[in-house]
Write a protein that holds these residues in place. Structure first.
Motif, PDB file in Angstrom:
ATOM      1  N   ILE A  95      50.027  43.770  44.298  1.00  0.00           N
ATOM      2  CA  ILE A  95      49.602  42.478  44.826  1.00  0.00           C
ATOM      3  C   ILE A  95      48.205  42.168  44.285  1.00  0.00           C
ATOM      4  CG2 ILE A  95      49.147  41.148  46.921  1.00  0.00           C
ATOM      5  CD1 ILE A  95      50.860  43.325  48.406  1.00  0.00           C
ATOM      6  N   PRO A  96      47.993  40.992  43.679  1.00  0.00           N
ATOM      7  CA  PRO A  96      46.652  40.643  43.198  1.00  0.00           C
ATOM      8  C   PRO A  96      45.640  40.715  44.338  1.00  0.00           C
ATOM      9  CG  PRO A  96      48.264  39.090  42.354  1.00  0.00           C
ATOM     10  CD  PRO A  96      48.975  39.930  43.379  1.00  0.00           C
ATOM     11  N   ALA A  97      44.500  41.349  44.074  1.00  0.00           N
ATOM     12  CA  ALA A  97      43.489  41.526  45.114  1.00  0.00           C
ATOM     13  C   ALA A  97      42.128  41.759  44.469  1.00  0.00           C
ATOM     14  CB  ALA A  97      43.849  42.701  46.019  1.00  0.00           C
ATOM     15  N   THR A  98      41.095  41.534  45.237  1.00  0.00           N
ATOM     16  CA  THR A  98      39.722  41.774  44.782  1.00  0.00           C
ATOM     17  C   THR A  98      38.999  42.564  45.864  1.00  0.00           C
ATOM     18  OG1 THR A  98      39.774  39.621  43.662  1.00  0.00           O
ATOM     19  CG2 THR A  98      37.639  40.699  43.866  1.00  0.00           C
ATOM     20  N   TYR A  99      38.297  43.608  45.453  1.00  0.00           N
ATOM     21  CA  TYR A  99      37.529  44.446  46.373  1.00  0.00           C
ATOM     22  C   TYR A  99      36.078  43.996  46.264  1.00  0.00           C
ATOM     23  CZ  TYR A  99      36.597  48.900  48.844  1.00  0.00           C
ATOM     24  OH  TYR A  99      36.262  49.862  49.762  1.00  0.00           O
ATOM     25  N   ILE A 100      35.520  43.468  47.356  1.00  0.00           N
ATOM     26  CA  ILE A 100      34.201  42.839  47.303  1.00  0.00           C
ATOM     27  C   ILE A 100      33.294  43.382  48.394  1.00  0.00           C
ATOM     28  CG2 ILE A 100      32.963  40.637  47.168  1.00  0.00           C
ATOM     29  CD1 ILE A 100      35.524  39.186  46.759  1.00  0.00           C
ATOM     30  N   ARG A 101      32.021  43.575  48.020  1.00  0.00           N
ATOM     31  CA  ARG A 101      30.992  43.807  49.035  1.00  0.00           C
ATOM     32  C   ARG A 101      30.424  42.457  49.432  1.00  0.00           C
ATOM     33  NH1 ARG A 101      25.998  43.004  49.426  1.00  0.00           N
ATOM     34  NH2 ARG A 101      25.510  42.916  47.201  1.00  0.00           N
ATOM     35  N   GLY A 102      30.398  42.201  50.725  1.00  0.00           N
ATOM     36  CA  GLY A 102      29.756  41.007  51.256  1.00  0.00           C
ATOM     37  C   GLY A 102      28.770  41.442  52.317  1.00  0.00           C
ATOM     38  N   GLY A 103      27.483  41.142  52.126  1.00  0.00           N
ATOM     39  CA  GLY A 103      26.467  41.619  53.059  1.00  0.00           C
ATOM     40  C   GLY A 103      26.487  43.130  53.129  1.00  0.00           C
ATOM     41  N   THR A 104      26.533  43.680  54.337  1.00  0.00           N
ATOM     42  CA  THR A 104      26.560  45.134  54.511  1.00  0.00           C
ATOM     43  C   THR A 104      27.970  45.642  54.815  1.00  0.00           C
ATOM     44  OG1 THR A 104      25.916  44.870  56.838  1.00  0.00           O
ATOM     45  CG2 THR A 104      24.147  45.249  55.259  1.00  0.00           C
ATOM     46  N   SER A 105      28.969  44.839  54.449  1.00  0.00           N
ATOM     47  CA  SER A 105      30.374  45.232  54.614  1.00  0.00           C
ATOM     48  C   SER A 105      31.089  45.155  53.270  1.00  0.00           C
ATOM     49  CB  SER A 105      31.083  44.297  55.598  1.00  0.00           C
ATOM     50  OG  SER A 105      30.567  44.411  56.899  1.00  0.00           O
ATOM     51  N   LYS A 106      32.290  45.678  53.215  1.00  0.00           N
ATOM     52  CA  LYS A 106      33.143  45.430  52.055  1.00  0.00           C
ATOM     53  C   LYS A 106      34.589  45.399  52.505  1.00  0.00           C
ATOM     54  CE  LYS A 106      32.728  50.254  50.445  1.00  0.00           C
ATOM     55  NZ  LYS A 106      32.329  51.101  49.295  1.00  0.00           N
ATOM     56  N   GLY A 107      35.405  44.648  51.732  1.00  0.00           N
ATOM     57  CA  GLY A 107      36.785  44.487  52.133  1.00  0.00           C
ATOM     58  C   GLY A 107      37.661  44.070  50.973  1.00  0.00           C
ATOM     59  N   VAL A 108      38.967  44.024  51.239  1.00  0.00           N
ATOM     60  CA  VAL A 108      39.953  43.629  50.237  1.00  0.00           C
ATOM     61  C   VAL A 108      40.296  42.158  50.459  1.00  0.00           C
ATOM     62  CG1 VAL A 108      42.191  44.131  49.214  1.00  0.00           C
ATOM     63  CG2 VAL A 108      40.848  45.990  50.227  1.00  0.00           C
ATOM     64  N   PHE A 109      40.091  41.351  49.414  1.00  0.00           N
ATOM     65  CA  PHE A 109      40.296  39.900  49.493  1.00  0.00           C
ATOM     66  C   PHE A 109      41.597  39.519  48.785  1.00  0.00           C
ATOM     67  CE2 PHE A 109      36.055  40.140  50.799  1.00  0.00           C
ATOM     68  CZ  PHE A 109      35.545  38.895  51.158  1.00  0.00           C
ATOM     69  N   PHE A 110      42.341  38.609  49.416  1.00  0.00           N
ATOM     70  CA  PHE A 110      43.588  38.103  48.843  1.00  0.00           C
ATOM     71  C   PHE A 110      43.582  36.581  48.851  1.00  0.00           C
ATOM     72  CE2 PHE A 110      44.633  42.070  51.056  1.00  0.00           C
ATOM     73  CZ  PHE A 110      45.349  42.774  50.103  1.00  0.00           C
ATOM     74  N   ARG A 111      44.221  35.976  47.848  1.00  0.00           N
ATOM     75  CA  ARG A 111      44.606  34.580  47.963  1.00  0.00           C
ATOM     76  C   ARG A 111      45.909  34.560  48.764  1.00  0.00           C
ATOM     77  NH1 ARG A 111      44.698  31.580  42.247  1.00  0.00           N
ATOM     78  NH2 ARG A 111      46.509  32.967  42.026  1.00  0.00           N
ATOM     79  N   LEU A 112      46.027  33.642  49.705  1.00  0.00           N
ATOM     80  CA  LEU A 112      47.238  33.560  50.523  1.00  0.00           C
ATOM     81  C   LEU A 112      48.485  33.467  49.649  1.00  0.00           C
ATOM     82  CD1 LEU A 112      48.617  33.199  53.307  1.00  0.00           C
ATOM     83  CD2 LEU A 112      48.229  30.731  53.057  1.00  0.00           C
ATOM     84  N   GLN A 113      48.414  32.699  48.577  1.00  0.00           N
ATOM     85  CA  GLN A 113      49.574  32.470  47.716  1.00  0.00           C
ATOM     86  C   GLN A 113      50.017  33.719  46.969  1.00  0.00           C
ATOM     87  OE1 GLN A 113      46.735  29.874  45.917  1.00  0.00           O
ATOM     88  NE2 GLN A 113      47.453  30.364  43.850  1.00  0.00           N
TER      89      GLN A 113
END
Length: 396
Positions: free
Chosen positions: A9-27
């Motif tokens: 599944i297309p995904a991006t692993y990003i740090r945002g502020g002092t957290s990080k998470g796996v980001f997806f486009r809904l589509q």
């Protein structure tokens, strides 16, 4: 015996502020996970590596802390005057559920950059150089966030010299405006102070009666005085997270505060609602040494704040809790305001375990009711990895 193949599944692993998470486009999500429900939750849990009885999330993208067990789904907005819709899922580490009850203020800083980079924002609204304004609908809490994203050469600028305590390396600054941040929580009637009071006496069995400011802003938060529960406000994670009695005390405070705030009907329901409300304790400024070894001087801060997240003391400060801090600090008479010295103020710099953070808020009073038009703070975001995440095809 046949075994299901992995899907990607297309995904991006990003740090945002002092957290990080796996980001997806809904589509990009599998069709049955494009709508809320069991399939989506199971998919996200498998991506992150939960539930994990070992508490390590070794078989997933999670980092075994509340700050790193996060997922985000972004789509083009169907709402007028908004660019994207942003949905945040806090994945429990050791239990089989995803908590959708609140926002992540830290990852909010990464939503604008992700949306621009993934073609979810109209190109006509993005300057090749300068600052792009991305209007975000935060779908969990029904609020608007405006992100100011730096652009260079037609691309999101991620590198820079903005330093954020709790993040090792500098990056580009992303300014966030949390519009009308008083949370419209179910049962709270949309009120910033659901009990109608700036300070309440909160009875907590086994702990006592505590002075508490319970506020819906950014995220529902229960503030208590550090000294009332035996702390100074200078504590680092190890002082609390290794103490089972302390953790149990904070969870008891959280559960009883949640009932008083109208978020749950009975304390037993708190176990199924780990993400909200938050519990934080405040104190007047004092010198301390941050977790990095950097000294923090009392004269450089307005107050001390420590906050609990998903059952543990947070290593820095949740972005949504920072909104609650800034909002409460702007309203004379709250425990946060009093710890900062009282009076009217439109910004505070507070000390947290990793260092300091400044947050501003615009508060107004009319007919005896307080309202806050927006809270403002700066974060940064950086893409760590992009491509595909893989999960077994029968995992959801």
């Amino acid at each position: 015996m046949a075994h299901a193949a992995q899907i990607k599944i297309p995904a991006t692993y990003i740090r945002g502020g002092t957290s990080k998470g796996v980001f997806f486009r809904l589509q990009d999500l599998p069709e049955r996970a494009q709508v809320p429900g069991e399939a989506r939750d199971k998919l996200l849990m498998r991506v992150i590596g939960s539930p994990d009885p070992y508490g390590k999330q070794i078989d997933g993208m999670g980092g075994a802390t509340s700050s790193t067990s996060k997922t985000v789904i972004v789509s083009k907005s169907t709402r007028p005057d908004h660019d994207v819709d942003y949905l945040f899922g806090q994945v429990s580490i050791d239990k089989p559920f995803v908590d959708w009850s609140g926002n992540c203020g830290n990852l909010s800083a990464a939503v604008g950059p992700f949306a621009i980079a993934n073609g979810l924002v109209d190109l006509a609204n993005i300057p090749p150089d300068g600052v792009a304004t991305v209007r975000i609908w935060q779908a969990n809490i029904g609020k608007t966030i405006i992100a100011h994203v730096p652009m260079t050469g037609g691309a999101v600028q991620e590198t820079g010299d903005f330093e954020l305590d709790g993040v090792t390396f500098p990056a580009a600054e992303v300014q966030l405006e949390f519009m009308d941040p008083a949370a419209e929580e179910e049962g709270a009637g949309g009120s910033m102070f659901p009990t109608g009071n700036l300070v309440d006496d909160l009875e907590v069995p086994g702990v006592g009666t505590l002075k508490a400011t319970m506020i819906n802003a950014g995220i529902p938060t229960i503030f208590v005085n550090a000294e009332a529960i035996g702390y100074t406000g200078t504590e680092l994670q190890e002082a609390i997270n290794g103490d089972p009695k302390a953790l149990a005390m904070f969870e008891t405070i959280r559960a009883h505060g949640a009932v008083r705030m109208g978020l749950i009907k009975h304390v037993d329901e708190a176990a199924k609602r780990q993400h909200t409300p938050k519990v934080a304790f405040v104190a007047k400024p004092a010198d301390y040494v941050a977790s990095s070894g950097k000294p923090v001087k009392a004269g450089d801060i307005d107050l001390l704040v420590r906050a609990m997240s998903m059952g543990k003391l947070h290593h820095a400060m949740m972005g949504t809790a920072a909104v609650a801090i800034g909002t409460a600090a702007a309203i004379p008479g709250t425990l946060v305001n009093l710890a900062a010295g009282g009076g009217e103020r439109n910004a505070v710099r507070f000390g947290h375990p990793s260092g300091t953070l400044r947050v501003g808020a615009e508060a107004n009073q009319a007919n005896g009711e307080w309202s806050v038009t927006k809270a403002i703070m700066s974060r940064s975001a950086r893409v760590l990895m992009e491509g595909w995440v893989r999960v077994p095809g029968d995992a959801f």
